[in-house]
Design an enzyme around this catalytic site. Structure first.
Site, short mmCIF file in Angstrom:
data_model
loop_
_atom_site.label_atom_id
_atom_site.label_comp_id
_atom_site.label_asym_id
_atom_site.label_seq_id
_atom_site.Cartn_x
_atom_site.Cartn_y
_atom_site.Cartn_z
N HIS A 1 0.82 -1.21 0.00
CA HIS A 1 0.00 0.00 0.00
C HIS A 1 0.85 1.26 0.00
O HIS A 1 0.32 2.36 -0.16
CB HIS A 1 -0.93 0.03 1.22
CG HIS A 1 -1.95 -1.06 1.23
ND1 HIS A 1 -2.77 -1.33 0.16
CD2 HIS A 1 -2.27 -1.98 2.18
CE1 HIS A 1 -3.56 -2.35 0.44
NE2 HIS A 1 -3.26 -2.77 1.66
N ASP B 1 -2.42 -10.84 -2.34
CA ASP B 1 -3.01 -10.36 -1.10
C ASP B 1 -4.46 -10.00 -1.38
O ASP B 1 -4.82 -9.64 -2.50
CB ASP B 1 -2.23 -9.13 -0.62
CG ASP B 1 -2.64 -8.65 0.76
OD1 ASP B 1 -1.95 -9.01 1.73
OD2 ASP B 1 -3.64 -7.91 0.85
N HIS C 1 -6.05 -7.47 -0.55
CA HIS C 1 -6.19 -6.05 -0.82
C HIS C 1 -5.44 -5.64 -2.09
O HIS C 1 -4.39 -6.20 -2.40
CB HIS C 1 -5.68 -5.21 0.36
CG HIS C 1 -6.41 -5.46 1.63
ND1 HIS C 1 -6.08 -6.50 2.49
CD2 HIS C 1 -7.46 -4.82 2.20
CE1 HIS C 1 -6.90 -6.48 3.53
NE2 HIS C 1 -7.75 -5.48 3.39
#
Length: 415
Positions: A223, A260, A262
């Site tokens: 992220h 993942d 996300h």
């Protein structure tokens, strides 16, 4: 000052105590908070007494620089930093290409329990592997910490300066009480473990090029981009790893396989206009980070809705890997192997079984090893205590299937 928790942390705060208590005797958040703040007050007092207080970020001229000048003024400065870095070093053949340091684990006054991420999972993975006889502690590779000059290969001066604000760090790691800590403590107990993991991710590419594969039992901070952290991701280790590989390993094509739960919006932003990097991202679109701009930069987007079960997930992965094989010919694969797809994970919201995760990892290793492509595996997200056991079992399965080989280091005879 009112501190508002990050949306996904706030949304899961009520389930946090049960998650911890399923496997430990950790106290609920409410009763824990009293103990935490008592200890925090003493720690602050000690820090002041020892003259260890770090300064908060100032309004220096660095913050006014352009992004390009801040991260080194272009390719030549980046190359110089990479070439002078100590993150790459020779690893003896008696070591397995498995990277870990006890410094990875975050533990300070129980503050780590205020986020659903299991910040001790990295050490537990290695302990499971050692207990199963797959790994000897002395054969684990210890990385070095990524220093400021290393981080500037990707990050800007202003971003690194912003981390001198405990409030900024608390927002990134989604633990509001971090804002109340002296920054010297934040750097020591929060940022330093992340910098060690960055060193592990960067080194993993070199080991993978030499050995065919490498696993950093940590990392995968997908992220974080050059200019922005978030989602418990402070440093852009994937972007750093790739830029080091471009310069030091004479590699010109990299594939990121991000599995993942996300979306990996950090590396997607960093390589938005870089044709040398191909991104396959298989993620749940119904959860954080909802970065629609970054989704435009995904080469191969595979969305898996909340509630997706193992068979459907693995079928979609098979199709995705076939498309990727026909679309791009990488010289290195970065595999972001988050276990937040596990059934029961409060943030991933998917329903993949532990065996399904082992099969997923096996498919990616077969994809890479069968084509002779060096593979770096990062453990990334996973918000249940069971994740460590699931990851360890998956690594054991990879060894049984001869997709990785650590037997040679176990059988070395010292004279």
């Amino acid at each position: 000052m009112s501190i508002v928790p990050h949306p996904r942390t706030f949304a899961t705060c009520q389930s946090l105590a049960p998650i911890q208590n399923n496997v430990s005797t950790s106290p609920p958040i409410k009763s824990f908070a009293t103990l935490f703040f008592c200890k925090l007050r003493q720690s602050i007092t000690n820090a002041f007494a020892g003259g260890e207080m770090a300064t908060e970020s100032s309004s220096s001229g660095d913050s006014a620089r352009t992004a390009e000048s801040e991260n080194g003024g272009g390719g030549s400065a980046r190359r110089s930093r990479v070439l002078s870095s100590k993150l790459y070093f020779d690893v003896h053949t008696s070591k397995a290409p498995l990277i870990y340091s006890s410094s990875y684990d975050i533990s300070f006054l129980g503050i780590e329990k205020l986020h659903p991420f299991d910040s001790s999972k990295w050490g537990r993975i290695c302990r499971f592997l050692i207990a199963e006889g797959l790994l000897d502690k002395k054969h684990i590779v210890e990385p070095v910490e990524a220093k400021r000059e290393d981080l500037l290969v990707v990050h800007s001066e202003s971003y690194l300066e912003s981390l001198k604000s405990s409030l900024n760090v608390s927002t990134i790691v989604e633990v509001p009480p971090v804002a109340l800590l002296p920054n010297c403590l934040v750097d020591k107990y929060v940022l330093y473990p992340f910098r060690k993991q960055v060193g592990g991710t960067v080194l993993a590419a070199k080991l993978a090029k030499e050995r065919g594969w490498a696993i950093n039992v940590g990392g995968g901070f997908h992220h974080c981009s050059a200019e922005k952290g978030g989602g418990f991701c402070v440093y852009a280790d994937i972007s750093l790893c790739i830029h080091f590989a471009f310069t030091r390993l004479t590699i010109s094509r990299v594939m990121i396989i991000d599995l993942d739960a996300h979306q990996g919006n950090g590396h997607e932003v960093d390589f938005s206009d870089d044709k040398r990097v191909y991104i396959l991202d298989m993620y749940n679109p119904d959860i954080y980070p909802f970065d629609y701009e970054a989704r435009r930069y995904i080469n191969q987007k595979v969305e898996v809705a909340s509630g997706t079960a193992t068979d459907e997930y693995l079928s979609k992965l098979d199709g995705a890997l076939k498309v990727a094989a026909d679309s791009f010919d990488p010289e290195l694969i970065i595999y972001n192997a988050g276990t937040d797809i596990l059934d029961g994970d409060p943030l991933g919201r998917l329903k993949i079984s532990p065996d399904g995760i082992a099969t997923r990892d096996e498919k990616v290793f077969v994809f890479a090893r069968g084509r002779g492509i060096p593979l770096v595996m990062l453990t990334s997200g996973g918000y249940m205590k069971s994740s460590a056991r699931v990851i360890a079992d998956s690594i054991i399965n990879l060894s049984k299937k001869s997709l990785i080989n650590m037997e040679s280091v176990q059988n070395i005879v010292t004279t």
